[in-house]
Design an enzyme around this catalytic site. Structure first.
Site, PDB file in Angstrom:
ATOM      1  CB  CYS A  54      -1.012  -0.164   1.305  1.00 18.41           C
ATOM      2  SG  CYS A  54      -2.393   0.989   1.108  1.00 18.41           S
ATOM      3  CG  HIS A  55      -0.202   4.890   1.576  1.00 21.23           C
ATOM      4  ND1 HIS A  55      -1.549   4.446   1.461  1.00 21.23           N
ATOM      5  CD2 HIS A  55      -0.368   6.104   0.726  1.00 21.23           C
ATOM      6  CE1 HIS A  55      -2.248   5.057   0.860  1.00 21.23           C
ATOM      7  NE2 HIS A  55      -1.558   6.274   0.382  1.00 21.23           N
ATOM      8  CD  GLU A  85      -3.136   9.071  -1.591  1.00 19.29           C
ATOM      9  OE1 GLU A  85      -4.019   8.677  -0.652  1.00 19.29           O
ATOM     10  OE2 GLU A  85      -2.268   8.244  -1.687  1.00 19.29           O
TER      11      GLU A  85
END
Length: 148
Positions: A54-55, A85
């Site tokens: 993910c991030h 996003e």
């Protein structure tokens, strides 16, 4: 949680893999954390697996190998995408667009459609696009660690 080490306390030579978990908060915490970078560099250079979902590939943005090259340069990487996003309307909140920054550092960025699971494996670096990719990343880590 009571026994979790601070990254400064981690001796990366004692580990064969590292997994960086995602979430929006890591966009502020991971990129310039030298201790997290040291862990990834050491594990990778010792033949181990570096992984993130993910991030969390934000932890890999500034990791340099002993030869001075960025860990992700020329490697296939994925992460939470610019489109995901924007879909969440968090593009004006996060400090940077992760996909864009990964590309600036020379990775070969891969992605699938919104919220699709996508796992990328390249030279013991395993990344997943979004939360839907977490299980696949875990399975890929296990597969990589059990290769003969």
């Amino acid at each position: 949680m009571e026994h979790t080490l601070n990254p400064k306390e981690v001796n990366p030579v004692e580990y064969i893999a590292v997994f960086y978990a995602g979430g929006h908060g890591v966009m502020w915490d991971y990129p310039n954390n030298q201790d997290l970078g040291r862990i990834a560099q050491t594990i990778y250079e010792n033949g181990g697996v570096v992984s993130a979902v993910c991030h969390a590939p934000a932890a890999l943005l500034n990791v340099k190998l002993s030869n001075g090259e960025l860990l992700i340069k020329g490697r296939k990487i994925n992460s939470f995408t610019n489109e995901e996003e924007k879909f969440l309307n968090t593009d004006s909140i996060v400090p940077f667009m992760l996909e864009t920054e990964l590309k600036k550092r020379g990775c070969l960025f891969e992605k699938s459609g919104l919220w699709e699971s996508h796992i990328t494996i390249d030279h013991r670096i395993i990344t997943g696009q979004n939360p839907q990719s977490a299980l696949g990343v875990g399975k890929a880590i296990l597969q990589e660690l059990t290769k003969s």
